[in-house]
Every structure is written in C-alpha cells, then in structure tokens.
Design an enzyme around this catalytic site. Structure first.
Site, PDB file in Angstrom:
ATOM      1  CE  LYS A  14      -2.279  -1.063   3.849  1.00  0.00           C
ATOM      2  NZ  LYS A  14      -1.706  -2.362   4.238  1.00  0.00           N
ATOM      3  NE  ARG A  89      -4.272  -1.581  10.380  1.00  0.00           N
ATOM      4  CZ  ARG A  89      -3.182  -1.062   9.806  1.00  0.00           C
ATOM      5  NH1 ARG A  89      -3.170   0.185   9.386  1.00  0.00           N
ATOM      6  NH2 ARG A  89      -2.105  -1.795   9.646  1.00  0.00           N
ATOM      7  NE  ARG A 134       6.504  -0.675  10.359  1.00  0.00           N
ATOM      8  CZ  ARG A 134       5.353  -0.777   9.707  1.00  0.00           C
ATOM      9  NH1 ARG A 134       5.228  -0.251   8.511  1.00  0.00           N
ATOM     10  NH2 ARG A 134       4.336  -1.394  10.259  1.00  0.00           N
ATOM     11  NE  ARG A 146       2.203  -5.367  11.387  1.00  0.00           N
ATOM     12  CZ  ARG A 146       3.314  -5.083  10.677  1.00  0.00           C
ATOM     13  NH1 ARG A 146       4.471  -5.605  11.029  1.00  0.00           N
ATOM     14  NH2 ARG A 146       3.252  -4.280   9.653  1.00  0.00           N
TER      15      ARG A 146
HETATM   16  P1  AMP Z   1       0.940   0.111   9.212  1.00  0.00           P
HETATM   17  O1  AMP Z   1       2.112   1.011   8.962  1.00  0.00           O
HETATM   18  O2  AMP Z   1      -0.288   0.519   8.462  1.00  0.00           O
HETATM   19  O3  AMP Z   1       1.283  -1.356   9.008  1.00  0.00           O
HETATM   20  O4  AMP Z   1       0.567   0.277  10.752  1.00  0.00           O
HETATM   21  C1  AMP Z   1       1.467  -0.090  11.774  1.00  0.00           C
HETATM   22  C2  AMP Z   1       0.719  -0.247  13.080  1.00  0.00           C
HETATM   23  O5  AMP Z   1       0.115   0.994  13.445  1.00  0.00           O
HETATM   24  C3  AMP Z   1      -0.429  -1.248  13.044  1.00  0.00           C
HETATM   25  O6  AMP Z   1       0.008  -2.583  13.254  1.00  0.00           O
HETATM   26  C4  AMP Z   1      -1.307  -0.732  14.184  1.00  0.00           C
HETATM   27  O7  AMP Z   1      -0.759  -1.095  15.437  1.00  0.00           O
HETATM   28  C5  AMP Z   1      -1.160   0.775  14.048  1.00  0.00           C
HETATM   29  N1  AMP Z   1      -2.200   1.336  13.145  1.00  0.00           N
HETATM   30  C6  AMP Z   1      -1.995   1.907  11.923  1.00  0.00           C
HETATM   31  N2  AMP Z   1      -3.160   2.310  11.400  1.00  0.00           N
HETATM   32  C7  AMP Z   1      -4.131   1.967  12.277  1.00  0.00           C
HETATM   33  C8  AMP Z   1      -5.542   2.081  12.288  1.00  0.00           C
HETATM   34  N3  AMP Z   1      -6.215   2.621  11.254  1.00  0.00           N
HETATM   35  N4  AMP Z   1      -6.205   1.646  13.385  1.00  0.00           N
HETATM   36  C9  AMP Z   1      -5.564   1.107  14.435  1.00  0.00           C
HETATM   37  N5  AMP Z   1      -4.224   0.929  14.481  1.00  0.00           N
HETATM   38  C10 AMP Z   1      -3.508   1.363  13.418  1.00  0.00           C
END
Ligand code: AMP
Length: 190
Positions: A14, A89, A134, A146
């Site tokens: 994404k 989400r 990360r 996840r």
């Molecule tokens: P990402 O970079 O989108 O993979 O997000 C990394 C982490 O941030 C996720 O595993 C969640 O812990 C948190 N996170 C990101 N976006 C959301 C969301 N829309 N709702 C809840 N947690 C989020």
C-alpha cells in the site's frame, strides 16, 4: 475530489503504491501507520499511547486513531483528494471516515484491495524489516498477529464498502509497475 482507500493486509504494498499514486493523481497520502511512527519518534503523548499496541501488532484504539486522522484531514482541506492508507481498519473507523467526508460534501470514491497470499506477506515484511527500522517488522509471530487482526477485524471494512458498490479487489502480486497499472485502471474508471 478523489478519495481513495488503499486496502489490503500489512505488507501488501500500500505504501509503495501510494507514493506512486500521489505523483500520478496529485492526492494527499495519509498513512495512519506513518502518522503513529512520527508521533512515536517525537515522543508525543499520542505516540506514547500508541506505542504498546503497535509493538504487539494490535490495533490502536479507534478513538485515538480517528482523532489523529481527523486532525490530519482538517489540516489539509484544499487538496484534490486523499489516499487513505492503513485506514479505516475497523467498521467504527469506516463510519467516522464517511462522516468526516460528508461534512465536506464528499464521499469515499473507491476502496481498492491489494490481494497477496499470507506466505508472501510474511516474506515481504521480514525483508522490509532488514531496512525499515520497524520492530513490528522483525518478529514473525508479531507479523502473523498483524495478519490475523487484519483478517478478523479489518476485512469487514471491505464488506462495508462492497455493499455500497465501492469495493474492488486487484491482484497484489507482480512487479511494482504491474500493480500500479492495475490501480490506475481502477482509478481512471471512476
Ligand atoms: P501500518 O504502517 O499501516 O502497518 O501500521 C502499523 C501499526 O500501526 C499497526 O500494526 C497498528 O498497530 C497501528 N495502526 C496503523 N493504522 C491503524 C488504524 N487505522 N487503526 C488502528 N491501528 C492502526
């Protein structure tokens, strides 16, 4: 305006695709994951709140996430549209996004899901972890968590937009350019 939700499991590309779409369509890219990481690196109260959830691969609570997203959208009103990446989400986040856009007389144009098999996702994220810095990308049990949370809590968002006739799936396996072309086909169809 074009208001796009870029949807799919963690590691489905994404972020990579959003960067290319921004250039092509001049939209504002909003990644809630990036916003959280920014808050954490600045050690803000919001960052501190989010940290333990992110470390475990769990979702940050809706009210925190929605408030942060709303601030970002309201701080950038004069744009041609938004690419939402990693948001919504949950169903509560979807409802909040629809409300926020309707306040601007706008709506979600389309949700596009990038479909990638689980095993490929784990490989991609572990590889990304070698350079992303990360910690949630380094441990395969956190990555599996996840993916499980994506399946259980996040895929209902697809159905939420599907019943409105706004959700499509595309094949998320292939070269970056091939996947980008598939995305552009969907956006040009709008
Ligand atoms: P990402 O970079 O989108 O993979 O997000 C990394 C982490 O941030 C996720 O595993 C969640 O812990 C948190 N996170 C990101 N976006 C959301 C969301 N829309 N709702 C809840 N947690 C989020």
């Amino acid at each position: 305006m074009i208001n796009l939700i870029l949807f799919g499991p963690p590691g489905s590309g994404k972020g990579t695709q959003a960067q290319k779409l921004v250039e092509q369509y001049e939209l504002l890219h909003i990644s809630t994951g990036d916003l959280f990481r920014n808050e954490m690196s600045n050690d803000t109260p919001l960052g501190k709140q989010a940290k333990s959830f992110i470390a475990k691969g769990e979702l940050v609570p809706d009210e925190v996430t929605i408030g942060m997203l709303r601030n970002k959208v309201e701080a950038n009103p004069n744009v041609r549209g938004y690419i939402f990446d990693g948001f919504p989400r949950t169903i509560a986040q979807s409802v909040a996004l629809d409300t926020l856009l309707s306040e601007k007389n706008e709506e979600v144009s389309k949700l596009i899901m990038l479909e990638v098999p689980d095993d490929e996702i784990v490989d991609r994220i572990l590889k990304r972890g070698e350079t992303s810095g990360r910690t949630d990308d380094l441990d395969s049990s956190i990555i599996r968590n996840r993916i499980e949370i994506y399946k259980n809590e996040t895929t209902p968002v697809y159905d939420f937009y599907s019943v409105k006739g706004k959700a499509v799936r595309i094949n998320g396996v292939g070269s970056i350019q091939e996947i980008f072309d598939r995305l552009c086909d969907e956006i040009d169809n709008l």
